[in-house]
Design a protein around this motif. Structure first.
Motif, short mmCIF file in Angstrom:
data_model
loop_
_atom_site.label_atom_id
_atom_site.label_comp_id
_atom_site.label_asym_id
_atom_site.label_seq_id
_atom_site.Cartn_x
_atom_site.Cartn_y
_atom_site.Cartn_z
N PRO B 202 0.81 -1.22 0.00
CA PRO B 202 0.00 0.00 0.00
C PRO B 202 0.84 1.28 0.00
O PRO B 202 0.56 2.22 -0.73
N THR B 203 1.89 1.31 0.83
CA THR B 203 2.67 2.54 0.94
C THR B 203 3.82 2.61 -0.05
O THR B 203 4.51 3.62 -0.12
N GLY B 204 4.05 1.55 -0.80
CA GLY B 204 5.20 1.51 -1.69
C GLY B 204 6.46 1.04 -0.99
O GLY B 204 7.53 0.97 -1.61
N ALA B 205 6.37 0.70 0.29
CA ALA B 205 7.52 0.15 1.01
C ALA B 205 7.88 -1.23 0.45
O ALA B 205 7.03 -1.91 -0.12
N LEU B 206 9.13 -1.63 0.62
CA LEU B 206 9.54 -2.96 0.15
C LEU B 206 8.92 -4.05 1.03
O LEU B 206 8.91 -3.91 2.25
N PRO B 207 8.46 -5.12 0.42
CA PRO B 207 8.05 -6.29 1.22
C PRO B 207 9.26 -6.87 1.95
O PRO B 207 10.40 -6.65 1.52
N PRO B 208 9.04 -7.61 3.04
CA PRO B 208 10.19 -8.12 3.81
C PRO B 208 10.90 -9.31 3.16
O PRO B 208 12.05 -9.58 3.49
N TRP B 209 10.26 -10.03 2.29
CA TRP B 209 10.87 -11.15 1.56
C TRP B 209 11.67 -12.11 2.44
O TRP B 209 12.83 -12.42 2.14
#
Lengths: 433, 433, 433
Positions: B202-209
């Protein structure tokens, strides 16, 4: 899942015992104690451990002790017997020592091998390393006139290499130049895995390694094997051991290592459905088990409050209060509750679904009713769940496990009947047939 | 783990620097700044970045700048030097450009290659794509009369293809038609990986993967390589950077990308044991570090309260209070506390275990004692932990890392001695030998 | 990512419909209802389900119904049509039945196949099992004079074997003896997967299976396919369905199964950027969406409090209060807030970055401003984010998805224009070209 070719379709417990303890009058004392376990204290798989649990200097004596104790008492042991020998992907000397111990333990003239179901090989590396162990067992079988493939092989997954190898089992197990069909258990060994992966935690506690456990469970599913989690070191922490098992079960890993007979009891019971059903209430993200008293399910914490007003209710979670009428309150509480079915409930639902299916219906609603009491206010709720063929099949897993246990472990019949009642046990054995 | 064939067994820091900045009088200004870093500000691996950090139009000039700056100052740089060149699994033109830059940078007559340890290849695809890069490096070595395999190759994992390729390294690295033994670092590149996987937040932050990082760490373990996490964009968020590193370390990924010398300092220190030990208290699921004052560990939050009554204690967590006698309270607090050992503590424990082992004992109890103070009430606790060979081996990882750092980074000796004291450093270098 | 060779680059929704319902006057009633769906209620991929949704005894009739309904109404259906036939890795009889149904449904003289885009094959096993299905489709194509490879094949991943097979697609899809290039969707089927993995949860709820979803997304990325999550059973739980989709999207799994037209609407909208931006405040680990009113973003919970004192502020989170001056407060609130950009915001930022790039700048700061109100106290904050090429590329994913939807789904134009306004839609179609 691929067909499981072993006598046991499920293994709940993997219990290791040192094979030779220094300084004792009888170095085989612990083996003699373990081989006498019966009922819930006896594991599905007993592992006389001639590797890490036994001092390196005692391992030749340990191999002798295995032969002696198993020859004498193995016939009466209620679980399977799988000694662990030494092995290391990086050490030919260690591998050769493991081979010699297997050769020695398996000598039919010594009388132990007829009670031994297989060997456990630790510290395996990539798939070609697994084949080396398999080949040694083939030679052992041939030397001793045993049927090729009759000795099972279980491995401890404690390296990144071995984790990757589990993805190749399906294609390797059919190849004509090996007997990898003898594979039985895939057992995670998180202590040495942590070392191999070079992981660090601030307190020195083991990382949770969820991906490893998933991959082990998947490897077992794909190749018709059985997945077992590694040891839980903090023996006093019974609650932590249970949480770990619940987490494992949601991954399809139904077995776990046990270090003490006390842990064996916990781990033998954990994957079996509970004796009594229970209601959970989700309070601000935490699930609280309600206390059952005279048929009423009571919440007595203080994170949730419920108040009757003249024309409705006020429900407070944390600080946030909401006014609700009776139907809204019931709806809200339904969303917040979950039911953990008992063995009796599961068998009931399956019987009901089987009857419906026979009558030509593909789906039925199963209802659980309860009276909830919060701050003295009582509300009746009915929780419906649709059951179709898929629900039925998924619910079958704990029942199939129970049936496997019941068939293979007559020594636990009494305790199971005490726990569930004779009637429930009988119906659980009949359902799904 | 598989044997690591590189000079460095551990890499904490991977620091990238643009190779040519437009609009500056000296386009190599940033390279000249970075090559001068020393001590904790200098990374284990320095990466003059002729790919994403440098504008496409400046990359030919960037390659020249690398040659010039490294030839002049590379001899004195305390870490390894691994320039990143352009590469893309989907673009032959980009791959050819990367090849030409490597050929240019490696020319022995220019004097840079003797200080360069390897190249970093971004945007690799499946294993056959890795082989293309490896082959170009082989040609570079041959053209320039360098020993085959002497130039290391590190890759950025930023595609699903490359993630899968890490599962095949072990079987591919031995093949006669490649020199993949030159592989060194497996570096995650989460920004482009997110694009390749088409993930959205939603915020464009990177997923934690988490799975990617696990698979990278496992790939490194299985193939004798070193795993490094990608850049942490929010440079101001030091706490977030530390949390990420702690999470990585529990996965066996001990290195991380650094974008600034400030991040280099944090990342060089993070995997090393702390200078001082500390106590953690688990309060309702959150771990709070206790404040140490005059040998007393103080909890001053308000989620937990402790009160002395005439004949015992009342301990409250959140709203739930329980009456406990002194032994019960001590037991309860023991369950709620964890100890984070200092470097000194770890070395102590290892020395103690080594002595015990020499005396023929396989396991010892290591005790940590503390006085806890909650709401003014003081309680002494003793935390025991059993140490056996496996505990010892697992505790060895941060020490081996420290020893690798100490041997390879004389420029950090002073800072390490200041942090730990000369005595602790000396004992840490001796232990486990 | 590998090139996606299908007409659709993205699939948001996979909607299944029983093919024949017993006891109805018209057994094809549900098919006739579904084929008439338009706009947001119509899925990207419609799956007449001749497997689990249809009783075994009705499946021959179901195959006939598919032919009839699709021949009559398929031309006007706005999404793709992919019937699911029966298949099982362990049953040759089931596989042969699936083949016969595909042969029957694909007969060009019946007029359905020209509207059918492919078939969905459930319960696949290892890669050789996938090839069996592929071969049957090749024979169907050949028998009916259809171009080889023209019928797409999607699979349901519901076994550990199939999960592992996804790691081999890239190398298998190019082989001359198969037509696996026809592969389209990789769809997780968690109910049967749970059975295959033999997982157990206390309440009977499905485990979350994060690793499976990661591996499916990665398999799709590596092989140029599209990842779709399985059914979400609790149809009433809209919030839970959204949470699942948000979680999936962070894994790169942008499509999901829908069981009702209501779920189709939710799932068609979920991966599209929101109409309006919103601010999130992180309060003690929980993210709360602020209420926007007249341009002010209001927090009205009670876990956080803010008070103005004479010379500064006191900010309280839970019980812990801190005195801050205005700059410190602003800094603190900046750290606690996140912004969820709207479609309009994303398009704005991309346009701004494109203009900057054309002007020769590689990175720009994008600022979001807001007035926050907490306990009546108002503070202005400006949130900066650096945008470079990588940020731009990653932000492109939802826009590319939107463009794919807009091009392929004219029936949704009206609803999209209503949601976003004509102007935003137009700009979103132009950006990134």
């Amino acid at each position: 899942m691929a067909e499981r070719k072993h006598d046991r379709k499920f293994v709940r417990t993997f219990f290791t015992t040192p094979t030779a303890v220094e300084g004792e009058e009888d170095s085989a004392k612990m083996l003699r104690g373990a081989v006498g376990l019966r009922g819930m204290k006896a594991p599905d798989v007993w592992v006389p451990d001639n590797e890490d649990a036994t001092a390196p200097s005692m391992r030749d004596e340990g191999a002798e002790n295995i032969v002696e104790v198993v020859a004498e008492n193995g016939a009466d042991f209620p679980g399977e017997i799988h000694p662990r020998v030494v092995w290391h992907r990086d050490s030919p000397a260690t591998r050769y020592q493991g081979f010699k111990h297997m050769l020695q333990i398996s000598d039919p003239e010594r009388g132990a091998i007829e009670h031994i179901d297989g060997f456990v090989i630790p510290e395996v590396g990539d798939i070609d390393d697994w084949k080396k162990a398999d080949e040694f067992i083939t030679i052992v079988e041939n030397e001793h006139g045993l049927e090729e493939g009759s000795i099972a092989m279980s491995v401890i997954i404690e390296s990144g290499q071995a984790e990757l190898a589990m993805g190749q089992l399906r294609e390797e197990m059919g190849k004509p130049t090996n007997n990898l069909e003898r594979l039985f258990l895939l057992v995670d060994g998180e202590v040495d895995y942590t070392k191999d992966m070079r992981a660090i935690t601030p307190t020195g506690a083991l990382p949770p390694w969820p991906e490893l456990r998933h991959n082990t469970s998947r490897g077992a599913s794909a190749a018709g094997l059985i997945a077992v989690d590694g040891p839980y070191d903090d023996i006093r922490d019974v609650e932590g051991y249970h949480e770990r098992m619940t987490d494992n079960q949601a991954k399809g890993m139904l077995g776990i290592w046990s270090l003490t007979p006390g842990q064996v009891v916990e781990a033998n019971q954990s994957p079996l459905p509970p004796e009594n059903g229970s209601w959970l209430l989700d309070v601000g993200g935490r699930k609280v088990e309600l206390e059952s008293e005279d048929g009423v399910e009571i919440y007595d914490g203080n994170r949730l409050s419920l108040e009757e007003t003249g024309d409705g209710y006020v429900l407070r979670v944390g600080g946030d209060g909401r006014e609700l009428d009776e139907d809204e309150l019931r709806e809200e509480l339904l969303d917040m509750t979950e039911y953990v079915p008992s063995m009796d409930d599961i068998v009931d639902s399956m019987e009901e679904f089987e009857a419906a299916k026979e009558a030509g219906r593909g789906a039925i609603a199963i209802t659980q009713s309860a009276t909830l009491r919060i701050d003295g206010v009582e509300i009746d709720v009915n929780k419906d769940r649709m059951w179709d063929e898929a629900t039925y099949q998924a619910a079958m897993t704990p029942i199939t496990l129970f049936q496997d246990v019941y068939r293979n472990r007559p020594d636990q019949h009494e305790e199971l009947a005490e726990m569930y009642s004779e009637d429930v046990v009988e119906r659980a054995m009949d359902v799904g047939a």
